[in-house]
Write a protein that holds these residues in place. Structure first.
Motif, PDB file in Angstrom:
ATOM      1  N   GLY A 269       0.742  -1.206  -0.112  1.00 28.69           N
ATOM      2  CA  GLY A 269       0.026   0.115   0.030  1.00 28.69           C
ATOM      3  C   GLY A 269       0.866   1.257   0.289  1.00 28.69           C
ATOM      4  N   ARG A 270       1.977   0.955   0.122  1.00 28.11           N
ATOM      5  CA  ARG A 270       2.876   2.405   0.440  1.00 28.11           C
ATOM      6  C   ARG A 270       3.240   3.003  -0.980  1.00 28.11           C
ATOM      7  N   GLY A 271       3.063   4.353  -1.072  1.00 29.72           N
ATOM      8  CA  GLY A 271       2.946   4.981  -2.415  1.00 29.72           C
ATOM      9  C   GLY A 271       1.896   4.661  -3.618  1.00 29.72           C
ATOM     10  N   GLY A 272       1.001   4.313  -2.939  1.00 26.61           N
ATOM     11  CA  GLY A 272      -0.150   3.906  -4.089  1.00 26.61           C
ATOM     12  C   GLY A 272      -1.053   5.029  -4.306  1.00 26.61           C
ATOM     13  N   SER A 273      -1.690   4.951  -5.494  1.00 27.90           N
ATOM     14  CA  SER A 273      -2.407   6.176  -6.106  1.00 27.90           C
ATOM     15  C   SER A 273      -3.959   5.631  -6.224  1.00 27.90           C
ATOM     16  N   SER A 274      -4.883   6.692  -6.124  1.00 30.51           N
ATOM     17  CA  SER A 274      -6.064   6.407  -5.740  1.00 30.51           C
ATOM     18  C   SER A 274      -6.825   6.156  -7.259  1.00 30.51           C
ATOM     19  N   ALA A 275      -6.045   6.363  -8.204  1.00 27.19           N
ATOM     20  CA  ALA A 275      -6.475   6.342  -9.588  1.00 27.19           C
ATOM     21  C   ALA A 275      -5.583   5.232 -10.408  1.00 27.19           C
ATOM     22  N   MET A 276      -4.188   5.413 -10.050  1.00 34.16           N
ATOM     23  CA  MET A 276      -3.441   4.642 -10.820  1.00 34.16           C
ATOM     24  C   MET A 276      -2.782   3.362 -10.323  1.00 34.16           C
ATOM     25  N   PRO A 277      -3.015   2.207 -10.283  1.00 28.95           N
ATOM     26  CA  PRO A 277      -2.453   1.032  -9.490  1.00 28.95           C
ATOM     27  C   PRO A 277      -0.979   0.866  -9.891  1.00 28.95           C
ATOM     28  N   HIS A 278      -0.424   1.159 -10.837  1.00 30.51           N
ATOM     29  CA  HIS A 278       1.017   0.908 -11.119  1.00 30.51           C
ATOM     30  C   HIS A 278       1.803   1.969 -10.334  1.00 30.51           C
ATOM     31  N   LYS A 279       1.254   2.984  -9.639  1.00 29.52           N
ATOM     32  CA  LYS A 279       2.107   3.997  -9.243  1.00 29.52           C
ATOM     33  C   LYS A 279       2.815   3.540  -7.900  1.00 29.52           C
ATOM     34  N   ARG A 280       4.289   4.009  -7.656  1.00 27.22           N
ATOM     35  CA  ARG A 280       4.927   3.896  -6.577  1.00 27.22           C
ATOM     36  C   ARG A 280       5.557   5.202  -6.309  1.00 27.22           C
ATOM     37  N   ASN A 281       4.839   5.911  -5.730  1.00 25.90           N
ATOM     38  CA  ASN A 281       5.135   7.380  -5.500  1.00 25.90           C
ATOM     39  C   ASN A 281       5.877   7.360  -3.998  1.00 25.90           C
ATOM     40  N   PRO A 282       6.946   8.480  -4.345  1.00 27.08           N
ATOM     41  CA  PRO A 282       7.910   8.799  -3.128  1.00 27.08           C
ATOM     42  C   PRO A 282       7.401   9.297  -2.153  1.00 27.08           C
ATOM     43  N   VAL A 283       6.640   8.526  -1.166  1.00 21.34           N
ATOM     44  CA  VAL A 283       5.768   9.363  -0.280  1.00 21.34           C
ATOM     45  C   VAL A 283       6.742   9.916   0.985  1.00 21.34           C
ATOM     46  N   GLY A 284       7.814   9.184   1.308  1.00 19.09           N
ATOM     47  CA  GLY A 284       8.474   9.629   2.350  1.00 19.09           C
ATOM     48  C   GLY A 284       9.011  11.024   2.187  1.00 19.09           C
ATOM     49  N   ALA A 285       9.677  11.095   0.722  1.00 16.89           N
ATOM     50  CA  ALA A 285      10.305  12.509   0.315  1.00 16.89           C
ATOM     51  C   ALA A 285       8.974  13.443   0.019  1.00 16.89           C
ATOM     52  N   VAL A 286       8.074  13.009  -0.536  1.00 21.69           N
ATOM     53  CA  VAL A 286       6.786  13.929  -0.449  1.00 21.69           C
ATOM     54  C   VAL A 286       6.402  14.685   0.887  1.00 21.69           C
ATOM     55  N   SER A 287       6.222  13.513   1.780  1.00 20.48           N
ATOM     56  CA  SER A 287       5.657  14.112   3.005  1.00 20.48           C
ATOM     57  C   SER A 287       6.931  14.914   3.641  1.00 20.48           C
ATOM     58  N   ALA A 288       8.240  14.571   3.664  1.00 21.30           N
ATOM     59  CA  ALA A 288       8.979  15.394   4.240  1.00 21.30           C
ATOM     60  C   ALA A 288       9.076  17.048   3.764  1.00 21.30           C
ATOM     61  N   LEU A 289       8.872  16.777   2.407  1.00 17.83           N
ATOM     62  CA  LEU A 289       8.865  18.348   1.619  1.00 17.83           C
ATOM     63  C   LEU A 289       7.559  18.940   2.018  1.00 17.83           C
ATOM     64  N   ALA A 290       6.390  18.243   2.464  1.00 14.75           N
ATOM     65  CA  ALA A 290       5.408  18.948   2.791  1.00 14.75           C
ATOM     66  C   ALA A 290       5.534  19.482   4.174  1.00 14.75           C
ATOM     67  N   CYS A 291       6.115  19.044   4.904  1.00 12.58           N
ATOM     68  CA  CYS A 291       6.509  19.444   6.335  1.00 12.58           C
ATOM     69  C   CYS A 291       7.562  20.711   6.101  1.00 12.58           C
ATOM     70  N   VAL A 292       8.766  20.466   5.414  1.00 10.91           N
ATOM     71  CA  VAL A 292       9.694  21.728   5.218  1.00 10.91           C
ATOM     72  C   VAL A 292       9.222  22.693   4.536  1.00 10.91           C
ATOM     73  N   GLN A 293       8.132  22.824   3.695  1.00 13.16           N
ATOM     74  CA  GLN A 293       7.635  23.771   3.052  1.00 13.16           C
ATOM     75  C   GLN A 293       6.943  24.972   3.903  1.00 13.16           C
ATOM     76  N   ARG A 294       6.580  24.169   4.791  1.00 14.38           N
ATOM     77  CA  ARG A 294       5.674  25.292   5.810  1.00 14.38           C
ATOM     78  C   ARG A 294       6.611  25.859   6.699  1.00 14.38           C
ATOM     79  N   VAL A 295       7.871  25.490   6.833  1.00 14.81           N
ATOM     80  CA  VAL A 295       8.801  26.057   7.933  1.00 14.81           C
ATOM     81  C   VAL A 295       9.347  27.575   7.718  1.00 14.81           C
TER      82      VAL A 295
END
Length: 441
Positions: A269-295
């Motif tokens: 289930g990690r890195g999955g997409s609600s629309a595209m079953p093949h996806k393996r999104n870099p969720v760790g990097a994405v989440s870290a950036l979501a935090c960092v960009q608010r700082v």
């Protein structure tokens, strides 16, 4: 689940141990710790009776207080310490109530509690930074000589190694760790306007004892409107967040489908997409950036608060409370995410080499010019060969052999066009970073 950390977005923005140290409940506990330590410090100096310190210490149990009610009453005074102290006095025997919060002002408790929260949260952040740095050291050592394309302005430049990239991450994390470790987090105790007049001529004796009780730094003078300690904390967190964000940015770019040089840890289930079953999104990097960009905006808010009026600020000091908590929480969350990413990062050395070869030897043009002495004439000849190779989609070696006039044999060209022979001091830099890392440990 920690109360306050079970919201819809909490698992992204409140990951790691720091988040639990800056909840409302943690604030309440820290304020009570300050009140108990203050009474204890004063009793040790003979300023208040020992019985008062014992009574206050026993009463400073968070379970005895209604957090929601204190928050509701705080709106009357724009300060939660006022209702907290009133509630605390109710928990102390009548004859000892006058020793509760003795000589202190609300800001003394708020500021010291904030420093206490910061110290506790930083312990968690520093642990994740250290683990992330250790992971980077492992990557740097294993991939010291793993050749990949260096990229400048998002275009292939000259060859580098993945070990060098990881070594850069490592040194940035070490600098952030050192910066946070070196912070002085001082207690605050100045009374109504920084003179501690209620204690006569003995007020200055209390801050060192209070600092010892709480394991914080002792200030030279009260710092009610010198917000340097808070600003230094905010800036150090901002720089740390930036270092984490740079690593997350590299990971997300290297993990793109068209690049595919690294991959984050996988799990069902990690890195999955609600629309595209093949996806393996870099969720760790994405989440870290979501935090960092608010700082950065939060850091700016703290810096703006340094413009405090006279002996007590009206608004800017109060604005720090949630802001500093957010900074600690978001930076801690980013550190926790990156730790997981780096500890489980998969590196595809074959893909790195294949991507470097996509440019048909063109990144080695600088090496060819250097081999020919670096003259303007050599640069002109190589520039022309590069232009032809790019236009015709032919390997640079083939073009150079087809009559460029360079005077290099095929064997010589093989040597000068080999990326592994054009890495300069990359290996030495990796070794230096690893040695420094061992020293820091």
């Amino acid at each position: 689940m920690v109360p306050g950390l079970d919201g819809l977005f909490s698992q992204v923005f409140s990951r790691g141990g720091a988040a639990a140290e800056v909840t409302d409940a943690a604030w309440l506990a820290a304020m009570l710790d300050v009140e108990a330590a203050l009474a204890c410090a004063q009793a040790g100096l003979g300023i208040v009776p020992e019985a008062a310190a014992e009574a206050v210490g026993a009463a400073c149990d968070p379970e005895l207080f209604d957090l929601a009610e204190i928050g509701r009453l705080a709106a009357r005074t724009a300060n939660p310490v006022v209702p907290l102290v009133a509630a605390l006095r109710e928990q102390v025997p009548a004859g000892l109530r006058r020793y509760v919060h003795h000589g202190a002002t609300s800001q003394d408790v708020n500021d010291t509690a904030m420093m206490l929260l910061a110290r506790r949260a930083l312990t968690q952040i520093l642990g994740d930074l250290r683990a992330a740095a250790d992971a980077c050291a492992g990557l740097a050592g294993r991939h010291r000589d793993t050749v990949m394309a260096g990229r400048t302005l998002l275009q292939q430049a000259v060859p580098v190694t993945f070990g060098l990239k990881a070594a850069g991450w490592l040194t940035a994390l070490h600098r952030s760790h050192a910066r946070l470790t070196a912070l002085r987090l001082p207690v605050q105790y100045g009374g109504a306007a920084g003179t501690l007049s209620v204690l006569g001529e003995r007020g200055h004796e209390v801050p060192p004892r209070l600092a010892a009780e709480l394991e914080l730094a002792a200030p030279v003078v009260p710092w009610h409107t010198d917000r340097t300690p808070v600003a230094e904390l905010a800036c150090a967190l901002g720089v740390t967040a930036g270092a984490l964000g740079k690593i997350a940015t590299d990971v997300k770019l290297l993990a793109q489908t068209e690049v595919g040089e690294v991959a984050e840890p996988s799990a069902p289930g990690r890195g999955g997409s609600s629309a595209m079953p093949h996806k393996r999104n870099p969720v760790g990097a994405v989440s870290a950036l979501a935090c960092v960009q608010r700082v950065p905006g939060l850091v700016a808010s703290v810096l703006d608060g340094m413009l405090a009026e006279h002996e007590r600020a009206a608004g800017s000091w109060q604005a720090e409370w949630e802001t500093v908590g957010e900074l600690l929480r978001l930076t801690g969350s980013a550190a926790s995410w990156l730790r997981e990413v780096l500890e489980g990062l998969t590196v595809d050395a074959g893909r790195m080499r294949a991507n470097l070869e996509l440019t048909l030897g063109l990144p080695m043009a600088e090496n060819v010019v250097a081999r020919l002495g670096g003259t303007p004439q050599a640069r002109e000849l190589v520039d022309a060969a590069c232009a032809r190779a790019a236009a015709e989609r032919r390997p640079l070696k083939e073009v150079l052999l087809a009559g460029s006039g360079l005077g290099l044999s095929e064997q010589e060209l093989d040597s000068v066009l080999d990326p592994a022979r054009a890495l300069g001091s990359a290996g030495a830099f990796v070794d230096r970073a690893l040695e420094r890392s061992r020293e820091d440990r």
